[in-house]
Design a protein around this motif. Sequence first.
Motif, short mmCIF file in Angstrom:
data_model
loop_
_atom_site.label_atom_id
_atom_site.label_comp_id
_atom_site.label_asym_id
_atom_site.label_seq_id
_atom_site.Cartn_x
_atom_site.Cartn_y
_atom_site.Cartn_z
N PRO A 4 5.13 71.79 11.00
CA PRO A 4 4.82 73.04 10.32
C PRO A 4 4.83 72.89 8.80
CG PRO A 4 7.11 73.02 10.92
CD PRO A 4 6.54 71.70 11.39
N ARG A 6 3.52 75.42 5.10
CA ARG A 6 3.16 76.79 4.70
C ARG A 6 2.04 76.77 3.68
NH1 ARG A 6 5.78 80.93 6.60
NH2 ARG A 6 7.78 80.63 7.67
N GLU A 13 2.67 80.31 7.92
CA GLU A 13 2.83 78.98 8.52
C GLU A 13 1.49 78.43 8.99
OE1 GLU A 13 4.73 77.63 12.58
OE2 GLU A 13 6.33 77.85 11.08
N ARG A 15 0.10 74.84 11.08
CA ARG A 15 0.48 73.65 11.82
C ARG A 15 -0.46 72.50 11.46
NH1 ARG A 15 5.40 74.43 13.96
NH2 ARG A 15 4.98 73.02 15.72
N HIS A 262 10.86 75.02 9.62
CA HIS A 262 10.38 74.85 8.25
C HIS A 262 11.13 73.72 7.56
CE1 HIS A 262 8.65 78.67 9.23
NE2 HIS A 262 9.83 79.22 9.32
#
Length: 276
Positions: A4, A6, A13, A15, A262
């Motif tokens: 993950p 950001r 988020e 991926r 995260h």
Amino acid sequence: MLFPTRCPECAREVRAEFADSAVHDLTCPHCGAEFCVLVRKHKFEVLFDLGTRALMDGYAREAVATFAAALERFFEFYVRAAVLERMADSETDFEGALAALDGTWKHVSAQSERQLGMFALAYLLREGRAPDFLTPQALGSEFRNRVVHRGALPRREEVEAYAARVFALIDRLLTELGEGAAHAALAQEAEFAAHLARLPGHVTAVFEEHPGMFRARRFGGDVPGKAAPDKAAPDSPRNDAQAFARALAERGPGLDHLLREHFLKEPFRKGGGDRS
């Protein structure tokens, strides 16, 4: 495997899939922003972490193959670090040294036995002694071949023992490399810099430091509470048999958090300075 990150624009988020180059050019599916994630992590680190994740999830056979690949890529990392460290004392500039190394490595890039030979010579030249730990028994070669090539289904405790063997060897050699490992890290930074120079001005670059099994202490320096490896006893691993188990207990949660939740990041706009 996905990890993950950001979006630096909308903070939602995204991926991303681990890339060979550690460079990930992404487009946010939520706001359409283009950004580039550069992961300061070497391939052997990523592979070992993925092997650990597979072991934690119950995929024992897949874990063995990934741990074996991590060890092979670590031998390449060691060769690169040792060669670049040695050439740093010559009149060759870093770019020239890196180009010479890349050109030489191409001759063995598809042959693991020749790569092992290059590692053995690099170790001899750097440490002044033969790598006596490169025996089939020490490397767990029979177990690896039985699982990877002959389709054996290993028990979890066998995989944990193999992982511990690989972990102890890599950790010991990283300690022996010490600050020499920074030369291989510099090579990765040079690749990042070249990619950054090609990015359009509207693309945000994000540097990330991921937790991992070898990430608790970045390469080089002393390990608190531990002595340096004994140069007179090359067959003795610096770690005891429980080193992998301790590392898994200490760092496994962070690795699990990385692949599920995260992690820290350091974004900046190309040409525009740092961003918080």
